[in-house]
Design a protein around this motif. Structure first.
Motif, short mmCIF file in Angstrom:
data_model
loop_
_atom_site.label_atom_id
_atom_site.label_comp_id
_atom_site.label_asym_id
_atom_site.label_seq_id
_atom_site.Cartn_x
_atom_site.Cartn_y
_atom_site.Cartn_z
N THR A 63 -35.72 22.77 -15.19
CA THR A 63 -35.31 22.75 -13.94
C THR A 63 -33.66 22.76 -13.85
OG1 THR A 63 -35.08 20.21 -13.93
CG2 THR A 63 -37.22 21.11 -13.44
N ALA B 181 -30.23 22.50 -10.81
CA ALA B 181 -29.44 22.02 -9.56
C ALA B 181 -28.19 22.80 -9.49
CB ALA B 181 -29.64 20.80 -9.46
N TYR C 85 -24.65 23.37 -6.88
CA TYR C 85 -23.82 22.63 -5.99
C TYR C 85 -22.54 23.63 -5.38
CZ TYR C 85 -26.61 18.75 -7.23
OH TYR C 85 -27.75 17.96 -7.46
N PRO D 268 -25.28 20.57 -1.86
CA PRO D 268 -26.52 21.19 -2.88
C PRO D 268 -26.36 22.60 -2.03
CG PRO D 268 -27.21 19.15 -1.77
CD PRO D 268 -25.96 19.40 -1.28
N GLN E 13 -31.94 24.61 -5.92
CA GLN E 13 -32.89 23.83 -7.16
C GLN E 13 -33.95 24.78 -7.54
OE1 GLN E 13 -33.57 20.18 -5.12
NE2 GLN E 13 -35.07 21.01 -4.15
N ASP F 147 -36.99 21.53 -0.98
CA ASP F 147 -37.12 20.11 -1.33
C ASP F 147 -38.58 19.86 -1.50
OD1 ASP F 147 -34.54 19.55 -1.60
OD2 ASP F 147 -34.45 18.81 0.79
N GLU G 212 -23.09 15.50 -12.06
CA GLU G 212 -23.87 16.03 -10.94
C GLU G 212 -23.91 14.95 -9.89
OE1 GLU G 212 -28.61 17.55 -10.50
OE2 GLU G 212 -27.82 16.91 -12.35
#
Length: 179
Positions: free
Chosen positions: A97, A99, A101, A107, A110, A129, A175
Motif C-alpha cells: 500500500t 500514501a 501527500y 493527502p 492512496q 477512502d 507520514e
C-alpha cells in the motif's frame, strides 16, 4: 630475411607482462593482509541495494520530491505545470500500500503499488477512502537506489520524446496522521 628474430622479443615481452600481472596480484593481497583488511570479504559482501529487491528499496524509506529534469537534462521547476502534480511526500509500505501527500501534508492519494522484478516499472492503483479504484498508472523507473528514486512522466502520452524525470530522495519526514 629472418622472421624468427621478431618472435623472441615479443615472447619475452608477453611473458614479462604476464609475470608482472601475477606479481602485482600477489603483492596486492600481501599489502591488504599487512594493513589488516580483507579485500575478498569486501568484494563478496553485496552492497545494500544489491541485496534488496526493487520493491524492498522503494519501501525502505519515505521519499520527498526534490527535483525534475527534462529530456535534455535541464532542471524543471517543481511548480511547473508538467511537474507540480507529482511533487510531495511518498510512503510505500512493505504490504503493497502507499500514501502520498502534498508538501503541506494534505493527502494527495492512496492505494496499492508494485514494482516489477527487474525494477523498471512502478505500478500504482489509486483508491478513494472507500477503496474504489480512481485510476491506475505505470511509470518507467529511471533510478531506484537507497539514495534516489526517479521515475519518468510524459506530459503528452502520444509523444514519448518529451518527458520529465521526477526525482525523489529519502526523507525523515514523518507520514502525516490519517484524518
Amino acid at each position: 630475411m629472418k622472421l624468427t628474430t621478431t618472435k623472441k622479443p615479443v615472447t619475452i615481452a608477453v611473458s614479462a607482462l604476464v609475470a608482472l600481472g601475477a606479481l602485482t596480484a600477489c603483492s596486492t593481497g600481501e599489502a591488504d593482509a599487512a594493513a589488516g583488511s580483507s579485500s575478498v570479504a569486501a568484494e563478496e559482501a553485496p552492497a545494500a541495494d544489491e541485496a534488496q529487491t526493487p520493491s524492498d528499496v522503494l519501501a525502505s524509506t519515505a521519499w520527498e520530491t526534490t527535483g525534475a529534469t527534462d529530456a535534455d537534462g535541464e532542471d524543471v521547476a517543481l511548480d511547473d505545470e508538467d511537474v507540480s502534480a507529482f511533487v510531495g511526500w511518498a510512503y510505500f509500505d512493505e504490504d503493497g500500500t502507499f500514501a502520498m501527500y502534498d508538501l503541506d501534508d494534505t493527502p494527495k492519494m492512496q492505494g496499492d503499488w508494485t514494482v516489477d522484478e527487474d525494477g523498471t516499472t512502478r505500478h500504482i492503483v489509486a483508491k478513494d477512502d472507500a477503496g474504489e479504484v480512481q485510476f491506475e498508472r505505470d511509470s518507467d523507473i529511471v533510478t531506484l537506489t537507497g539514495e534516489e528514486f526517479t521515475y519518468r512522466v510524459f506530459p503528452d502520452p502520444e509523444d514519448t520524446a518529451v518527458y520529465v524525470d521526477i526525482v525523489h530522495t529519502p526523507t525523515d519526514h514523518e507520514e502525516p496522521a490519517a484524518s
